[in-house]
Design an enzyme around this catalytic site. Sequence first.
Site, PDB file in Angstrom:
ATOM      1  NE  ARG A 222      -5.307  -8.505   0.402  1.00  5.85           N
ATOM      2  CZ  ARG A 222      -5.033  -9.505  -0.435  1.00  5.85           C
ATOM      3  NH1 ARG A 222      -4.049  -9.392  -1.310  1.00  5.85           N
ATOM      4  NH2 ARG A 222      -5.755 -10.606  -0.429  1.00  5.85           N
TER       5      ARG A 222
ATOM      6  CG  HIS B  67      -4.912  -7.409  -6.434  1.00  5.66           C
ATOM      7  ND1 HIS B  67      -5.413  -6.927  -5.245  1.00  5.66           N
ATOM      8  CD2 HIS B  67      -4.505  -8.690  -6.174  1.00  5.66           C
ATOM      9  CE1 HIS B  67      -5.314  -7.872  -4.321  1.00  5.66           C
ATOM     10  NE2 HIS B  67      -4.766  -8.941  -4.857  1.00  5.66           N
TER      11      HIS B  67
END
Length: 320
Positions: free
Chosen positions: A235, A283
């Site tokens: 993350r 991502h």
Amino acid sequence: MSGKSPVVIDLKFSRASVTKALSGAFADREVIDMGDPQIGGRDLSGVEYAVVWKPNPVLFSRAKDLKVIFSGGAGVDHILSAYQLPDIPVVRFVDRSLTDRMSEWVVLQCLTHLRRMPEYAVQQRERLWHELDGQPEARDVTVGIMGLGVLGRDAAAKLKTMGFNVIGWSRRPKSLKSLQTYDASGLQDFLAATDILVGLLPLTDETRGIYNADLFAKLRRGGALGKPIFINAGRGGSQVEGDLFVALKDGTLAGASLDVFESEPLGTDSPLWRMDNVIITPHAAAASDVGALFRHVEEQIARLESGQKLKHIVDRAAGY
Ligand code: NDP
Ligand code: OXD
């Protein structure tokens, strides 16, 4: 319709992927798709199951009878950190295809830096035919993986197949065959032995900002790659991008591969875009296969409704 509880879906994935996957899913119960503009103010009382990715916060106040929340991805920070949640199980998405995709991405990035592809890409733009000296082999390089969960352990096994020496770090001690591991208290030793750092940690209070100047400075220098590499697909909230930029500029780090960012999408003004030693993906390391997600939810609901325990329940206190 059957007497079974409906399932409400609030998935901020591409509409096309959700619609396509829904066509073959949940045949035995009603599906309330919050992405469908017709659904609007539908009464959600009596709905026991929600499948969500970055859901609208009002969902949890409207669906008062929820019994289980299924995450549309492996990570759950998008649910836990953003909402006042009812005290019910939150279930992660654990899936063969997602795990394989992540390991593909991790192995690709480690090989990319090992084989000096960022430097060759610059040479190619300049039409320069020049073999770079000092090409180490994978066996000369230690990859340190932060996060030895479902994804970290699979990536470790595949990196080892490629010949890398692999070590791992996790919150709790582990005993894994043919992998040297370190627990929270062994972080310094783990970093001091790491040439390529791979981040596969969930975002929690403890891991927020963990990849910072202090950590980058503790990675091994003078190993086969000369300077360390940082790779992150966990993350973005775990990385301090200001520190990362400085470390990449001043040579603390030789390069980076980043799939996740403090704020997504990464702003067009971020200096990271223009760095030759940085590889950026949006991502996209391991997107959820929505069909596989719905099959996993169906299996879990079937378990619950036949009196078995749910699998992959999140530890709300630990945050993952
Ligand atoms: P798991 O829950 O299976 O594993 C998490 C690992 O992190 C565990 O080994 C855990 O330690 C470790 N960990 C958690 N907190 C700490 C801490 N404070 N200190 C040290 N170690 C810690 O998760 P997955 O492997 O399935 O997924 C990892 C993350 O990858 C997800 O949470 C998500 O954020 C990210 N992800 C990113 C994707 C992308 O496309 N970029 C796709 C999918 C996931 P322990 O073993 O001791 O519990
Ligand atoms: C996930 C992700 O958590 O795609 O699954 O980020």
